[in-house]
Design a protein around this motif. Structure first.
Motif, PDB file in Angstrom:
ATOM      1  N   UNK A 128      41.931  39.194  44.123  1.00 26.98           N
ATOM      2  CA  UNK A 128      40.928  39.901  44.935  1.00 26.98           C
ATOM      3  C   UNK A 128      39.666  40.118  44.119  1.00 26.98           C
ATOM      4  N   UNK A 129      38.526  39.958  44.781  1.00 28.42           N
ATOM      5  CA  UNK A 129      37.221  40.109  44.145  1.00 28.42           C
ATOM      6  C   UNK A 129      36.402  41.116  44.936  1.00 28.42           C
ATOM      7  N   UNK A 130      35.559  41.870  44.234  1.00 26.19           N
ATOM      8  CA  UNK A 130      34.632  42.757  44.947  1.00 26.19           C
ATOM      9  C   UNK A 130      33.405  42.966  44.085  1.00 26.19           C
ATOM     10  N   UNK A 131      32.333  43.390  44.710  1.00 26.78           N
ATOM     11  CA  UNK A 131      31.099  43.688  43.980  1.00 26.78           C
ATOM     12  C   UNK A 131      30.948  45.196  43.866  1.00 26.78           C
ATOM     13  N   UNK A 132      29.867  45.643  43.259  1.00 26.56           N
ATOM     14  CA  UNK A 132      29.757  47.059  42.935  1.00 26.56           C
ATOM     15  C   UNK A 132      28.655  47.766  43.734  1.00 26.56           C
ATOM     16  N   UNK A 133      28.472  47.353  44.977  1.00 23.62           N
ATOM     17  CA  UNK A 133      27.479  48.028  45.818  1.00 23.62           C
ATOM     18  C   UNK A 133      27.923  47.958  47.272  1.00 23.62           C
ATOM     19  N   UNK A 134      27.588  48.973  48.059  1.00 25.30           N
ATOM     20  CA  UNK A 134      27.920  48.901  49.484  1.00 25.30           C
ATOM     21  C   UNK A 134      27.193  47.735  50.147  1.00 25.30           C
ATOM     22  N   UNK A 135      27.861  47.081  51.034  1.00 23.49           N
ATOM     23  CA  UNK A 135      27.243  45.935  51.712  1.00 23.49           C
ATOM     24  C   UNK A 135      28.270  45.140  52.470  1.00 23.49           C
ATOM     25  N   UNK A 136      27.992  43.865  52.626  1.00 22.82           N
ATOM     26  CA  UNK A 136      28.861  43.001  53.418  1.00 22.82           C
ATOM     27  C   UNK A 136      29.215  41.750  52.631  1.00 22.82           C
ATOM     28  N   UNK A 137      30.393  41.211  52.929  1.00 21.88           N
ATOM     29  CA  UNK A 137      30.720  39.880  52.437  1.00 21.88           C
ATOM     30  C   UNK A 137      30.231  38.884  53.485  1.00 21.88           C
TER      31      UNK A 137
END
Lengths: 299, 292
Positions: A128-137
């Motif tokens: 699983x991967x994620x970024x560090x800011x609210x938003x959308x994939x």
């Protein structure tokens, strides 16, 4: 949504044929049951991928989990692999094999603030991967030989059959002079270029805030904030556009080093352009002393 | 019971002689069991009275077995001891506690958003002040005493995770994720060495919460979205240390170096290997300190 047969439809976002029996497009995850949200000016809102929606690629799949800071949970099977920047790893199963991906131009990447190392993960197993800011994939399925330009730091993951390169966007300007000359890169020093070489591939981006897509007709132009660019088709041209609003005779640029101006990214079709609603504002307002090819407007 | 939380699960009344209603399980005619904290609720309740989890929303579980922490609805209220807590807002939620007489809660002082003027505050006596200071942890843990109102929030978008702790339960929480805990929970901390992805190679601190004779409630702030997975005995999962949020103390946490070097200085890449049995919670937004 355009229904072509009783069992398939054309997804309005990725423009591929999808199974009408699913709740979301199997290629890009866009929900089926949403009405097109198109602004009067022609921007189409990219709908957020619904929580737990699945995207299929080859024998593998990706499930998008969460709504605030969504994570992309890959179930890698067979011979398939994905690559990504190492700082976006959230968790993985011990069976997943991670190895460094050879990269050229390491020093230039470090100077540009780009990750020096990309990792490649092979299954079987979950990652699983994620970024560090609210938003959308944002999921972009790429057809064979299709390419897309992406602004730096927006890349989340791509399948192993999508080639990765990075180029100078040729958009820059300088301020000051002599020893105090400063170079500015409104788009960043590099843009990421992804090209599906070994058959169809999948590219995932993380878009802070909301994302909007627009199809520019041949010769049609639009000016956007440079840091709001999310991705574009290679056919879309771009250059600087410098705009000096009318100050009504008031010389508020009390210091000769400063100027009242707006730096735009001027883009022209044909092709797709996507923007994100969160962007970095330009901090400098010093007078521009040199710049890449640009159009100029003084009101 | 796993069947109850699958996204595409069908009614299984025939299986356990019960019916499902969203995140709750109806037992008999008038009780619903909260699927998050297992507390019993009246059939007409919309949210769990113990943890605030919505009882009329479907559980979301990924194919890989991670369950999304219940997203608390705006203005959800739940009880503990003689006090109540109301969670307000959804982007950066606020936990507003109405303390009953004789109740108290403790917290890191910088999460305090507002309080009634009359609500008394005191400091919790802590050991290891120098170690805490060096680790970037607050030296003082504050305590608010009832009666009175006091509200807490952290500084980024995310969600409040409510963990009711039953007697003798032990829970480990990553540093700076703890929002507020009730007085019946005892607090200590420990340092985990070798987590080079956190605190620039100096290790990380875990807050440890233990209940003794009385049930308590622990509120965390998870950045981004929060997911929980229940590991079976011996089951392992690798988690980026920055994404780790909480675990049962029965879950073993070890540092595992990956065969990858990152960054200009060729740092090793470390992941936290979690071994069951027990629960592990992760958050989807975190700062990775050593990106190359």
């Amino acid at each position: 949504m355009t229904v072509t047969e009783s069992s398939t439809y054309t997804c309005r976002f990725c423009r591929l044929q999808c199974d009408a029996g699913r709740a979301s497009c199997s290629h890009c995850g866009a929900p089926v049951d949403v009405r097109a949200a198109v602004s009067d000016s022609g921007w189409q809102e990219q709908p957020a991928i619904k929580d737990m929606a699945r995207i299929q690629f080859g024998q593998s799949s990706c499930q998008i989990e969460g709504t605030c800071v969504p994570s992309a949970d890959f179930n890698l099977g067979g011979e398939e692999s994905v690559y990504f920047s190492h700082h976006s790893v959230l968790w993985c199963e011990p069976s997943v094999q991670m190895s460094p991906m050879p990269m050229k131009g390491g020093w230039n990447r470090v100077r540009a603030g780009l990750p020096l190392v990309m990792l490649q993960a092979h299954g079987p197993g979950h990652l699983a991967l994620s970024e560090d800011a609210p938003g959308e994939v944002v999921a972009i399925p790429l057809q064979h030989q299709q390419a897309v330009w992406v602004r730096e730091h927006r890349f989340l993951a791509a399948t192993g059959n999508v080639a990765y390169d990075w180029q100078q966007p040729g958009v820059w300007f300088t301020t000051g002079g002599g020893n105090e000359q400063e170079s500015h890169f409104p788009l960043g020093m590099f843009v990421d270029v992804f090209h599906a070489e070994g058959g169809p591939g999948l590219l995932l981006l993380h878009s802070p805030g909301n994302s909007f897509v627009r199809d520019l007709g041949p010769g049609e132009t639009i000016c956007i904030q440079p840091t709001s660019l999310l991705y574009k088709d290679p056919s879309v041209g771009m250059q600087l556009h410098l705009e000096y609003p009318n100050q009504g005779g008031v010389m508020w640029n009390y210091n000769r080093g400063y100027s009242y101006r707006q730096v735009w990214l001027r883009m022209w079709g044909p092709g797709r352009v996507a923007v994100q609603s969160v962007f970095e504002r330009e901090e400098s307002s010093e007078m521009i002393t040199n710049h890449s090819p640009a159009t100029l407007m003084r009101w | 019971m796993q069947l109850l939380i699958l996204l595409d699960s069908r009614p299984i009344d025939w299986f356990y002689g019960m019916t499902t209603r969203g995140a709750g399980t109806v037992r008999g005619m008038d009780r619903i069991e909260c699927q998050w904290c297992k507390a019993q609720n009246d059939a007409g309740d919309k949210s769990c009275g113990t943890c605030g989890a919505p009882l009329d929303a479907r559980n979301l579980v990924s194919d890989s077995g991670w369950r999304e922490a219940p997203r608390l609805k705006d203005m959800t209220e739940f009880r503990f001891s003689s006090s109540t807590c109301q969670v307000e807002g959804e982007l950066v939620p606020v936990a507003e506690v109405n303390l009953g007489s004789g109740d108290s809660v403790f917290f890191e002082h910088h999460v305090l958003l507002w309080k009634d003027e009359s609500t008394p505050l005191s400091a919790l006596s802590m050991g290891g002040g120098m170690k805490r200071m060096l680790g970037g942890m607050p030296m003082v843990i504050s305590v608010a005493h009832g009666p009175g109102r006091v509200a807490f929030s952290r500084d980024a978008s995310g969600e409040v995770v409510v963990l009711p702790l039953h007697p003798t339960m032990e829970m480990d929480v990553r540093e700076h994720a703890f929002l507020v805990a009730s007085h019946s929970i005892s607090y200590s901390f420990e340092r985990i060495k070798g987590m080079t992805n956190v605190l620039h190679g100096e290790g990380m601190y875990l807050d440890r919460f233990v209940t003794s004779g009385e049930q308590g409630i622990l509120l965390l702030h998870g950045y981004g979205n929060v997911f929980e997975r229940n590991l079976a005995a011996g089951e392992k999962i690798l988690v980026e240390p920055g994404g780790f949020l909480y675990k049962d103390s029965s879950v073993q946490m070890n540092t595992v170096q990956q065969n990858v070097k990152t960054g200009l200085m060729r740092h090793g890449m470390y992941l936290a290997e979690m071994t069951g049995p027990g629960r592990v919670g992760i958050q989807s937004m975190y700062v990775h300190h050593h990106s190359g």
